[in-house]
Design a protein around this motif. Structure first.
Motif, PDB file in Angstrom:
ATOM      1  N   ARG A   1      49.260  39.496  30.835  1.00 14.99           N
ATOM      2  CA  ARG A   1      50.183  38.305  30.734  1.00 14.99           C
ATOM      3  C   ARG A   1      50.912  38.444  29.381  1.00 14.99           C
ATOM      4  O   ARG A   1      52.127  37.911  29.234  1.00 14.99           O
TER       5      ARG A   1
ATOM      6  N   ARG B   1      47.942  26.959  38.266  1.00 14.45           N
ATOM      7  CA  ARG B   1      47.474  28.043  38.184  1.00 14.45           C
ATOM      8  C   ARG B   1      48.591  29.048  37.808  1.00 14.45           C
ATOM      9  O   ARG B   1      49.505  29.260  38.400  1.00 14.45           O
ATOM     10  N   PRO B   2      48.361  30.173  37.012  1.00 21.79           N
ATOM     11  CA  PRO B   2      49.267  31.222  36.643  1.00 21.79           C
ATOM     12  C   PRO B   2      49.705  32.044  37.827  1.00 21.79           C
ATOM     13  O   PRO B   2      48.662  32.145  38.794  1.00 21.79           O
ATOM     14  N   ARG B   3      50.857  32.421  38.081  1.00 20.40           N
ATOM     15  CA  ARG B   3      51.041  33.243  39.159  1.00 20.40           C
ATOM     16  C   ARG B   3      50.479  34.470  39.149  1.00 20.40           C
ATOM     17  O   ARG B   3      49.915  35.261  38.361  1.00 20.40           O
ATOM     18  N   ALA B   4      50.233  34.991  40.543  1.00 12.24           N
ATOM     19  CA  ALA B   4      49.485  36.142  40.654  1.00 12.24           C
ATOM     20  C   ALA B   4      50.376  37.482  40.170  1.00 12.24           C
ATOM     21  O   ALA B   4      51.687  37.384  40.127  1.00 12.24           O
TER      22      ALA B   4
ATOM     23  N   ASP C   1      54.367  44.221  37.545  1.00  6.62           N
ATOM     24  CA  ASP C   1      54.560  43.398  36.249  1.00  6.62           C
ATOM     25  C   ASP C   1      53.954  44.275  35.124  1.00  6.62           C
ATOM     26  O   ASP C   1      54.328  44.086  33.931  1.00  6.62           O
TER      27      ASP C   1
ATOM     28  N   HIS D   1      45.426  38.914  42.668  1.00  5.82           N
ATOM     29  CA  HIS D   1      46.496  39.774  42.251  1.00  5.82           C
ATOM     30  C   HIS D   1      46.923  40.891  43.324  1.00  5.82           C
ATOM     31  O   HIS D   1      45.804  41.222  44.014  1.00  5.82           O
TER      32      HIS D   1
END
Length: 408
Positions: free
Chosen positions: A391, A3-6, A99, A39
């Motif tokens: 992202r 899974r993509p990181r938070a 981010d 997130h």
């Protein structure tokens, strides 16, 4: 697949609940929706109490900045105090190391967050909810000066938007408008989204819900939103006076604002005071019940960049009759889920309402079509797209501040 990181997301907004407006409600739904997906979401916005504070509400951390009332406005909204605001946001950006910074306007708090984010090398997203028409009455701008004031406001908006890495707005019409005003960059339409689970048809409960809101059990037209000039609710009251000559119908209005006294006086003047029910502020938790108590939704406003209220009504399975202005036509397939009418034409609005109310079978089919069309605006789709945008903007390598944090 892993899974993509938070993500760490800092959302900046000059309005946020308990403020009552579409931009504020969207911002909260976005924040809560992202947080529900795992997130880490922080919101920086004005304090509704005046004094600054930090508080976790559910999974979202709110950073409320010192605020003051806005002297020229008629609303209870507060604005962040400029003195010290930039430094406060700079420290917040440094500590959180997000981010992405997602600003919700070009107003002072949001633009300060954009500026501090870019200075720190953080990608910046801007979502535009702005329409000058929604500010004229609040800011008490004389009619003769509105065109000039609107032009200045748009130029300021375009200038601020030029500093964002990605610009979004709720509808294709809103994106087109931004380009018409001089913005030369890419603008992506991303719907504000609607919670189809909260707003759903419940026809069996209609009579009971009318009783709950103190409404007679008769055909009901509903409007939900601020009782302000640009919403043109008076047009709907005038249309109701015409429709009531042929049908036993009433109007229920959920919301509050500066036009309440004028609407009451107009209803009395037209002889429909006993058919116009101003419900006042309805808490968000009970809002789905207001739509479910009605047969049709009507909106006469001319400054809607999307109209979440119309989408909520559609999701509840209501036919809609809307002004042929700004983004509202994008929500109507003429004759399938409702009708358009020329802005300001109360007689035409009355005719369209009669067309909807005239046949129970046709009304039901229109309601089903509304629900189907609303599904295109499922808020999960909107969240998916915002995640993709965030992202895609991430740098290929972590920023130095992030590397130092990981190494510590």
């Amino acid at each position: 697949m892993a899974r993509p990181r938070a993500l760490r997301v800092l959302i900046a907004s000059d309005t946020y609940p308990p403020d009552v407006n579409g931009a504020g409600y969207f911002t909260r739904r976005l924040a809560e929706g992202l947080a529900d997906r795992g997130h880490r979401v922080h919101v920086v916005c004005p304090s509704e109490e005046g004094e600054p504070y930090v508080r976790r509400r559910g999974l979202v951390m709110e950073h409320r900045l010192r605020s003051a009332t806005i002297p020229v406005q008629k609303t209870d909204m507060r604005a962040a105090v400029p003195l010290g605001m930039g430094g406060h946001i700079a420290r917040l950006v440094q500590r959180l190391d997000p981010d992405v910074v997602h600003a919700q306007s070009h107003f002072p708090l949001s633009r300060a967050a954009m500026r501090r984010g870019r200075a720190a090398g953080i990608p910046v997203v801007l979502t535009n909810h702005f329409m000058p028409d929604n500010l004229y009455a609040h800011a008490r701008i004389p009619a003769a000066l509105r065109a000039a004031a609107g032009g200045l406001a748009w130029r300021d908006m375009v200038r601020v938007a030029g500093a964002a890495d990605h610009v979004t707005t709720p509808t294709p019409r809103a994106a087109e408008l931004l380009r018409e005003k001089g913005f030369g960059g890419e603008v992506e339409p991303i719907s504000c989204g609607i919670d189809l689970g909260r707003f759903h048809p419940r026809p069996a409960e209609r009579s009971a819900l009318r009783e709950e809101f103190g409404l007679p059990d008769r055909e009901t037209v509903v409007f939900v939103g601020r009782l302000d000039e640009e919403k043109r609710i008076a047009d709907t009251v005038r249309a109701l006076a015409r429709v009531s000559r042929e049908r036993d119908v009433q109007l229920a209005v959920a919301g509050q604002g500066g036009c309440e006294a004028g609407l009451r006086a107009l209803a009395a003047e037209l002889g429909v005071a006993d058919r116009v029910f101003l419900l006042g502020f309805v808490p968000d938790a009970r809002l789905p019940l207001v739509y479910a108590a009605a047969d049709v939704f009507a909106i006469a406003g001319v400054a809607e960049l999307q109209s979440i209220a119309t989408l909520e009504a559609m999701s509840t399975g209501l036919p809609v009759v809307v002004a042929d202005a700004m983004a509202l036509p994008h929500l109507v397939e003429e004759g399938r889920n409702g009708f358009l009418f020329p802005p300001g034409d109360a007689a035409a609005l009355a005719d369209r309402l009669l067309a909807v109310l005239g046949s129970g079978r046709a009304r039901g089919a229109m309601g089903e079509a509304s629900r189907e069309l609303a599904a295109r605006h499922d808020h999960h789709r909107s969240l998916d797209r915002f995640e993709e945008v965030y992202r895609r903007l991430l740098p290929a390598a972590p920023r130095p501040a992030r590397l130092e944090r990981l190494a510590a």
